[in-house]
Design an enzyme around this catalytic site. Structure first.
Site, PDB file in Angstrom:
ATOM      1  CB  THR A   1     -14.018   5.985   3.754  1.00  0.00           C
ATOM      2  OG1 THR A   1     -12.913   5.085   3.911  1.00  0.00           O
ATOM      3  CG2 THR A   1     -13.497   7.415   3.721  1.00  0.00           C
TER       4      THR A   1
ATOM      5  CE1 TYR B   1      -3.819   2.389   0.590  1.00  0.00           C
ATOM      6  CE2 TYR B   1      -2.424   3.323   2.305  1.00  0.00           C
ATOM      7  CZ  TYR B   1      -3.542   3.409   1.485  1.00  0.00           C
ATOM      8  OH  TYR B   1      -4.374   4.500   1.565  1.00  0.00           O
TER       9      TYR B   1
HETATM   10  P1  NAD Z   1     -13.849   3.555   0.138  1.00  0.00           P
HETATM   11  O1  NAD Z   1     -13.667   2.070   0.143  1.00  0.00           O
HETATM   12  O2  NAD Z   1     -14.918   4.146   1.000  1.00  0.00           O
HETATM   13  O3  NAD Z   1     -14.079   4.064  -1.352  1.00  0.00           O
HETATM   14  C1  NAD Z   1     -13.300   3.578  -2.421  1.00  0.00           C
HETATM   15  C2  NAD Z   1     -14.182   3.343  -3.633  1.00  0.00           C
HETATM   16  O4  NAD Z   1     -13.321   2.920  -4.694  1.00  0.00           O
HETATM   17  C3  NAD Z   1     -15.218   2.234  -3.452  1.00  0.00           C
HETATM   18  O5  NAD Z   1     -16.493   2.683  -3.859  1.00  0.00           O
HETATM   19  C4  NAD Z   1     -14.706   1.112  -4.342  1.00  0.00           C
HETATM   20  O6  NAD Z   1     -15.768   0.328  -4.922  1.00  0.00           O
HETATM   21  C5  NAD Z   1     -13.926   1.863  -5.392  1.00  0.00           C
HETATM   22  N1  NAD Z   1     -12.914   1.046  -6.025  1.00  0.00           N
HETATM   23  C6  NAD Z   1     -12.027   0.206  -5.425  1.00  0.00           C
HETATM   24  N2  NAD Z   1     -11.281  -0.402  -6.356  1.00  0.00           N
HETATM   25  C7  NAD Z   1     -11.697   0.044  -7.562  1.00  0.00           C
HETATM   26  C8  NAD Z   1     -11.322  -0.223  -8.891  1.00  0.00           C
HETATM   27  N3  NAD Z   1     -10.379  -1.142  -9.177  1.00  0.00           N
HETATM   28  N4  NAD Z   1     -11.952   0.428  -9.885  1.00  0.00           N
HETATM   29  C9  NAD Z   1     -12.941   1.324  -9.616  1.00  0.00           C
HETATM   30  N5  NAD Z   1     -13.356   1.611  -8.366  1.00  0.00           N
HETATM   31  C10 NAD Z   1     -12.739   0.973  -7.364  1.00  0.00           C
HETATM   32  O7  NAD Z   1     -12.436   4.136   0.541  1.00  0.00           O
HETATM   33  P2  NAD Z   1     -11.839   5.626   0.692  1.00  0.00           P
HETATM   34  O8  NAD Z   1     -11.242   5.671   2.045  1.00  0.00           O
HETATM   35  O9  NAD Z   1     -12.806   6.642   0.274  1.00  0.00           O
HETATM   36  O10 NAD Z   1     -10.638   5.514  -0.345  1.00  0.00           O
HETATM   37  C11 NAD Z   1     -10.428   6.416  -1.410  1.00  0.00           C
HETATM   38  C12 NAD Z   1      -8.949   6.684  -1.568  1.00  0.00           C
HETATM   39  O11 NAD Z   1      -8.486   7.339  -0.384  1.00  0.00           O
HETATM   40  C13 NAD Z   1      -8.066   5.454  -1.733  1.00  0.00           C
HETATM   41  O12 NAD Z   1      -7.119   5.705  -2.751  1.00  0.00           O
HETATM   42  C14 NAD Z   1      -7.372   5.326  -0.391  1.00  0.00           C
HETATM   43  O13 NAD Z   1      -6.114   4.711  -0.497  1.00  0.00           O
HETATM   44  C15 NAD Z   1      -7.257   6.776   0.007  1.00  0.00           C
HETATM   45  N6  NAD Z   1      -7.040   7.048   1.430  1.00  0.00           N
HETATM   46  C16 NAD Z   1      -7.992   6.730   2.350  1.00  0.00           C
HETATM   47  C17 NAD Z   1      -7.764   7.017   3.699  1.00  0.00           C
HETATM   48  C18 NAD Z   1      -8.781   6.674   4.774  1.00  0.00           C
HETATM   49  O14 NAD Z   1      -8.448   6.766   5.965  1.00  0.00           O
HETATM   50  N7  NAD Z   1     -10.012   6.330   4.419  1.00  0.00           N
HETATM   51  C19 NAD Z   1      -6.563   7.614   4.080  1.00  0.00           C
HETATM   52  C20 NAD Z   1      -5.603   7.931   3.099  1.00  0.00           C
HETATM   53  C21 NAD Z   1      -5.864   7.647   1.777  1.00  0.00           C
END
Ligand code: NAD
Length: 261
Positions: free
Chosen positions: A192, A157
């Site tokens: 999320t 990751y």
């Molecule tokens: P989430 O799981 O709530 O949303 C992610 C969405 O992406 C989901 O709807 C999922 O179906 C979709 N998805 C996953 N793989 C996919 C693919 N191959 N093609 C198309 N859609 C796809 O998660 P989130 O926390 O909103 O994550 C969004 C981004 O934020 C990610 O890149 C994650 O690494 C990053 N992030 C999240 C956090 C956190 O604490 N939530 C912190 C830092 C970074």
């Protein structure tokens, strides 16, 4: 204030969490939004929510790890509205968190395919459209891989998230002549649905190095951030208010990563 009036945006991973928050926010500020997600039901619900609020959206089922799939989603949005101005490359998974010696090649590839290759493919297929009038690309990286390296088990990751920032910086310079800005956001813990795409193994738990910090808190707010807070940053980076900002990563974590990085 409809500061994105007349603009067309696509948001990958727009069906949930940070992507959903940004899709709703940009639509509320006048953008037409292509909600791209591999989960078509979620994308549809976000599209409906935007429409109920008086906005315009498309739900686009696509897997960002597949070139054909992501290209056709971008084409559909661009041809429906005749342009593309804003790309929020956000889809991502936590994937498997386990010590390196236990991490399988398949787990490594899956994380890289979605988080890093997916970002590349989204950017690549958006560029021909963005070049016409300029635009803004925002990539969701993370505190992991940039400031935090203490989450043992998160090697794939964190590497994918560091790679996104390298790609962002390369792209910012390469695309500046076309008036395309490219930036990354680095969120800390945000509430999320990402837990659904997290496989933290017992080996990863066992390998943690104890670090003392107030459990579950960031120093600013003492609780995880919200997608709405992140959406404000995405809106700013998407809008002309950030017209001189490119090649930059913006931390949005209440200083969590300064404490535990
Ligand atoms: P989430 O799981 O709530 O949303 C992610 C969405 O992406 C989901 O709807 C999922 O179906 C979709 N998805 C996953 N793989 C996919 C693919 N191959 N093609 C198309 N859609 C796809 O998660 P989130 O926390 O909103 O994550 C969004 C981004 O934020 C990610 O890149 C994650 O690494 C990053 N992030 C999240 C956090 C956190 O604490 N939530 C912190 C830092 C970074």
């Amino acid at each position: 204030m409809a500061e994105l009036e007349g603009k067309v945006a696509i948001v990958t991973g727009g069906g949930s969490g940070i992507g959903k928050g940004a899709a709703l926010k940009m639509a509320a500020h006048g953008a037409k939004v292509g909600v791209v997600d591999r989960d078509s039901e979620r994308a549809k619900r976000v599209r409906e929510e935007i429409e109920r609020a008086g906005g315009e959206a498309l739900d686009l089922e696509a897997d960002v790890a597949s070139a054909d799939s992501v290209r056709s989603a971008i084409e559909r949005a661009a041809s429906r509205w005749g342009r593309l101005d804003i790309v929020f490359a956000n889809a991502g998974i936590n994937g498997t968190w386990t010590p390196i010696e236990h991490l399988t090649e398949e787990d490594w590839d899956r994380t890289m395919d979605i988080n890093l290759k997916g970002t590349f493919l989204t950017l690549k297929h958006a560029i021909p459209h963005l070049k016409r009038q300029g635009g803004s690309v925002i990539i969701t990286s993370s505190v992991n891989g940039n400031r935090i390296f203490s989450n043992i088990g998160a090697s794939a990751y964190s590497t994918s998230k560091a790679g996104q920032v390298a790609l962002m910086q390369m792209a910012a310079l390469e695309l500046a002549e076309h008036r395309i800005r490219v930036n990354a956001i680095c969120p800390g813990a945000i509430r999320t649905n990402i837990g659904e795409n997290t496989n933290k193994t017992p080996e990863a738990e066992a390998a943690q190095i104890p670090v003392e910090y107030p459990e579950g808190s960031n120093p600013l707010a003492h609780r995880p951030g919200t997608p709405e807070q992140v959406a404000e940053l995405v809106l700013f980076l998407a809008s002309p208010r950030s017209s001189l900002i490119t090649g930059t990563k913006a931390y949005i974590d209440g200083a969590e990563s300064l404490l535990i990085g």
